[in-house]
Write a protein that holds these residues in place. Sequence first.
Motif, PDB file in Angstrom:
ATOM      1  N   SER A 100       0.833  -1.206   0.000  1.00 36.59           N
ATOM      2  CA  SER A 100       0.000   0.000   0.000  1.00 36.59           C
ATOM      3  C   SER A 100       0.867   1.255   0.000  1.00 36.59           C
ATOM      4  O   SER A 100       0.552   2.249  -0.695  1.00 36.59           O
ATOM      5  N   SER A 126       2.285   1.716  -3.441  1.00 38.42           N
ATOM      6  CA  SER A 126       1.231   2.154  -4.351  1.00 38.42           C
ATOM      7  C   SER A 126       0.937   3.640  -4.156  1.00 38.42           C
ATOM      8  O   SER A 126       0.809   4.388  -5.149  1.00 38.42           O
ATOM      9  N   ASP A 127       0.845   4.081  -2.898  1.00 39.10           N
ATOM     10  CA  ASP A 127       0.623   5.503  -2.619  1.00 39.10           C
ATOM     11  C   ASP A 127       1.787   6.355  -3.118  1.00 39.10           C
ATOM     12  O   ASP A 127       1.586   7.471  -3.623  1.00 39.10           O
ATOM     13  N   TYR A 128       3.015   5.796  -2.982  1.00 39.16           N
ATOM     14  CA  TYR A 128       4.195   6.536  -3.438  1.00 39.16           C
ATOM     15  C   TYR A 128       4.157   6.741  -4.956  1.00 39.16           C
ATOM     16  O   TYR A 128       4.432   7.838  -5.458  1.00 39.16           O
ATOM     17  N   ALA A 154       1.533   6.743  -6.890  1.00 39.78           N
ATOM     18  CA  ALA A 154       0.453   7.684  -7.216  1.00 39.78           C
ATOM     19  C   ALA A 154       0.885   9.120  -6.937  1.00 39.78           C
ATOM     20  O   ALA A 154       0.603  10.045  -7.727  1.00 39.78           O
ATOM     21  N   ALA A 155       1.602   9.320  -5.802  1.00 36.77           N
ATOM     22  CA  ALA A 155       2.072  10.670  -5.459  1.00 36.77           C
ATOM     23  C   ALA A 155       3.120  11.153  -6.462  1.00 36.77           C
ATOM     24  O   ALA A 155       3.167  12.346  -6.800  1.00 36.77           O
ATOM     25  N   ARG A 209       8.090   7.742   1.989  1.00 32.46           N
ATOM     26  CA  ARG A 209       7.965   6.315   1.668  1.00 32.46           C
ATOM     27  C   ARG A 209       8.870   5.479   2.553  1.00 32.46           C
ATOM     28  O   ARG A 209       8.450   4.467   3.120  1.00 32.46           O
TER      29      ARG A 209
END
Length: 307
Positions: A104, A107-109, A111-112, A172
């Motif tokens: 997760s 994935s957030d990294y 997207a950012a 991250r």
Amino acid sequence: MAGYYQKDFDYSEAIANTSDTGKRQQLLAERQNKIDAEGLSGKVASNDAVSTWTSGYRPYSSSSTRAGSLTVNGLYDAAERARLQRFEAERKRIQQRLQGSLSSIDSDYRAAMTQTDINARKSVIGNEEKLAALGLNMGARTDAATSGAAETSRIAVDNQYRGDLNALGNARLSARAAAQAEAADREAALSSGYYQSESDAALTRAQAALQQYNADRDYSLSVAGLTGFLNGTPTLGWREYQTGQDAALSDRQTQAYEQAFNRWKTYGYVLQSDAATLGVPAGTPTADASYKNASLSLQRWKAGYGY
């Protein structure tokens, strides 16, 4: 592999009818071999019980000591396996949660990062429009800036972009490190709890074994007080009793011999009823040499030397 034993021999009867320590131990050992080889545990009296048997005292106790011990040990082993399975299952869940958290975070990294690129492009386009409105030209993006304002604008956008990337990278790494530390703490607590429960179980098992040992010992001692045998070995009380019995028997034999000898002396010959006691033929006269020998034997016997 089971040791030697006689298949059709009645060991229990033989043990009950002998007071010889060595013989009882041999018979008990062979009887245990027979129980082990023929799977008689729990079906016949245990060796612990039979070791106390005499001709007139035979308490019965099923030979389930070993089987019972194995059953109890099996319960402890089953509990240990279940505890280990729970431990491994929980540790697997911790690793699964960690992998989910890391996935997760990554994935957030990503997207950012995508959003940062979009924001940077928007900033470049916005600055170009502002400079154009002021009559300034930034020039091609791959070429040198055409003015100081254009150069300053490019540097500001680049710095912002690099700063955003650096912040995202640090965030991250921090998130991953926090997730891994939390998982490590969970595993440490899990391991500590497991080993503590294992230690408690081992202590409980040892205490149970000690209690059973003490109970068996107390039972053996109480039975020994009744039978005169402790695990097939005569007790001191039994030996003293036997010594007293032997002494009483010796006294009776001496008295019988002395009475028969006196009748021989009185009648002048051995009566038929005294022949076996004196060990000489009936009718033997006192003039016979055996009379003198019998007199000497009686004196020695009464003096405690035997004959």
